[in-house]
Write a protein that holds these residues in place. Sequence first.
Motif, PDB file in Angstrom:
ATOM      1  N   UNK A  30       0.826  -1.202   0.000  1.00 22.63           N
ATOM      2  CA  UNK A  30       0.000   0.000   0.000  1.00 22.63           C
ATOM      3  C   UNK A  30       0.865   1.260   0.000  1.00 22.63           C
ATOM      4  N   UNK A  31       1.912   1.257   0.817  1.00 17.13           N
ATOM      5  CA  UNK A  31       2.817   2.406   0.877  1.00 17.13           C
ATOM      6  C   UNK A  31       3.526   2.594  -0.469  1.00 17.13           C
ATOM      7  N   UNK A  32       3.964   1.493  -1.085  1.00 17.31           N
ATOM      8  CA  UNK A  32       4.668   1.571  -2.368  1.00 17.31           C
ATOM      9  C   UNK A  32       3.764   2.146  -3.460  1.00 17.31           C
ATOM     10  N   UNK A  33       2.525   1.686  -3.510  1.00 12.74           N
ATOM     11  CA  UNK A  33       1.576   2.202  -4.503  1.00 12.74           C
ATOM     12  C   UNK A  33       1.333   3.689  -4.277  1.00 12.74           C
ATOM     13  N   UNK A  34       1.208   4.083  -3.004  1.00 16.08           N
ATOM     14  CA  UNK A  34       0.997   5.498  -2.691  1.00 16.08           C
ATOM     15  C   UNK A  34       2.200   6.342  -3.116  1.00 16.08           C
ATOM     16  N   UNK A  35       3.408   5.850  -2.880  1.00 14.70           N
ATOM     17  CA  UNK A  35       4.607   6.594  -3.256  1.00 14.70           C
ATOM     18  C   UNK A  35       4.734   6.709  -4.768  1.00 14.70           C
ATOM     19  N   UNK A  36       4.427   5.636  -5.478  1.00 18.73           N
ATOM     20  CA  UNK A  36       4.459   5.688  -6.944  1.00 18.73           C
ATOM     21  C   UNK A  36       3.399   6.660  -7.468  1.00 18.73           C
ATOM     22  N   UNK A  37       2.221   6.642  -6.834  1.00 21.15           N
ATOM     23  CA  UNK A  37       1.143   7.548  -7.242  1.00 21.15           C
ATOM     24  C   UNK A  37       1.532   9.004  -7.019  1.00 21.15           C
ATOM     25  N   UNK A  38       2.204   9.276  -5.899  1.00 20.56           N
ATOM     26  CA  UNK A  38       2.678  10.639  -5.620  1.00 20.56           C
ATOM     27  C   UNK A  38       3.642  11.102  -6.710  1.00 20.56           C
ATOM     28  N   UNK A  39       4.503  10.200  -7.162  1.00 23.34           N
ATOM     29  CA  UNK A  39       5.445  10.545  -8.236  1.00 23.34           C
ATOM     30  C   UNK A  39       4.699  10.946  -9.501  1.00 23.34           C
ATOM     31  N   UNK A  87       1.495  11.917  -9.782  1.00 26.10           N
ATOM     32  CA  UNK A  87       0.675  13.111  -9.557  1.00 26.10           C
ATOM     33  C   UNK A  87       1.529  14.374  -9.530  1.00 26.10           C
ATOM     34  N   UNK A  88       2.702  14.293  -8.906  1.00 28.09           N
ATOM     35  CA  UNK A  88       3.601  15.450  -8.868  1.00 28.09           C
ATOM     36  C   UNK A  88       4.010  15.857 -10.279  1.00 28.09           C
ATOM     37  N   UNK A  89       4.382  14.860 -11.085  1.00 32.36           N
ATOM     38  CA  UNK A  89       4.765  15.146 -12.468  1.00 32.36           C
ATOM     39  C   UNK A  89       3.628  15.747 -13.270  1.00 32.36           C
ATOM     40  N   UNK A  90       2.446  15.177 -13.145  1.00 26.71           N
ATOM     41  CA  UNK A  90       1.295  15.657 -13.914  1.00 26.71           C
ATOM     42  C   UNK A  90       0.874  17.069 -13.505  1.00 26.71           C
ATOM     43  N   UNK A  91       0.877  17.359 -12.202  1.00 18.79           N
ATOM     44  CA  UNK A  91       0.419  18.675 -11.727  1.00 18.79           C
ATOM     45  C   UNK A  91       1.433  19.773 -12.040  1.00 18.79           C
ATOM     46  N   UNK A  92       2.715  19.499 -11.826  1.00 19.78           N
ATOM     47  CA  UNK A  92       3.719  20.521 -12.148  1.00 19.78           C
ATOM     48  C   UNK A  92       3.786  20.776 -13.650  1.00 19.78           C
ATOM     49  N   UNK A  93       3.611  19.722 -14.445  1.00 16.43           N
ATOM     50  CA  UNK A  93       3.597  19.896 -15.902  1.00 16.43           C
ATOM     51  C   UNK A  93       2.386  20.702 -16.348  1.00 16.43           C
TER      52      UNK A  93
END
Length: 328
Positions: A139-148, A150-156
């Motif tokens: 669960x933590x790994x999926x959340x960390x990958x999702x954050x990566x 989401x961060x890329x998509x939002x900053x872009x």
Amino acid sequence: MQGENFTIWTYFFLEGFSRYPSLEIFLFVFSLVMYLITVLGNSTLILIMILDSRLQTPMYLFLGNLSFMDICYSSTSIPTLLVNLLSSEKPIVFSGCAVQMYLSLAMGSAECVLLAVMAYDRYVAICNPLRYPIIMNRQVCVQMATVSWMTGCLTALLETSFALKTPLCGNLINHFACEILAVLKLACTSSLLMDTIMLVVSIFLLPIPMLLICISYFFILSTILRISSTARRHKAFSTCGAHLTVVILYYGAALSMYLKPSSSNSQEIDKIISLLYGVLTPMLNPLIYSLRNKDVKDAMKKLLGKIPLYQTFEHLWFHLRLAPGRTH
């Protein structure tokens, strides 16, 4: 017309490498070969991680995401480059330019964050091995990958939306893709807001993740040096070596592109760096991880062993190696 000095452009022209026509065929072959290897290598890496249960661990979950990002990043610009290298005119519509700019920024930014996440994963695995399954649960790994992602998509989205609202006084982009810095060079006036956004995002996605990676590897190195067993120490170094190699390649190219002083011929240098950044680094990632990782090599052999053509070739090679011995 809007105002007095600029136009709302509906399409752009990509200059690409038009100034060097003698190199275009070479660049086409080079880019095509590198792109095909990138797609094939990273797709194979993702496939063996799905099929082999031994590779369904946090490290390989992140590596699978990295491979998918590499495929997406290369696919945003290299197919367009290949078409344009064979064309006299290199047009791209406004919407196509916007999509290309957004996707390249999103994939590049997400990869910056993901590499920091992968460094943290290695830190926990080596410095806290007994608590690793608890800390880095699925669960933590999926959340960390999702954050990566989401961060890329939002900053872009932030960078692209402001860049495309900037008034432009031309539609000839001195690049082979709709790269944000090349597009902003067409701006009629400098924008303090846009410059601030670019600076803040660049600091957030480059120096900060690099600092986290350096901190992680400081503790990793200090832990490895305290390991008494040579075999365990070598295994720890090998698992981190592949990730560290990718980090150096990726951040080296990124820093040279976005945090360097401008000069009269900087745009030509940017094109070369962008080309290597777009085809060479994504192509090397699966090679680095497969060559330096025994689990990946074993899974690769297992997958290839199921292919009849590979089995035939392996048997043929085995008999050829025995042939000289049979003559004695």
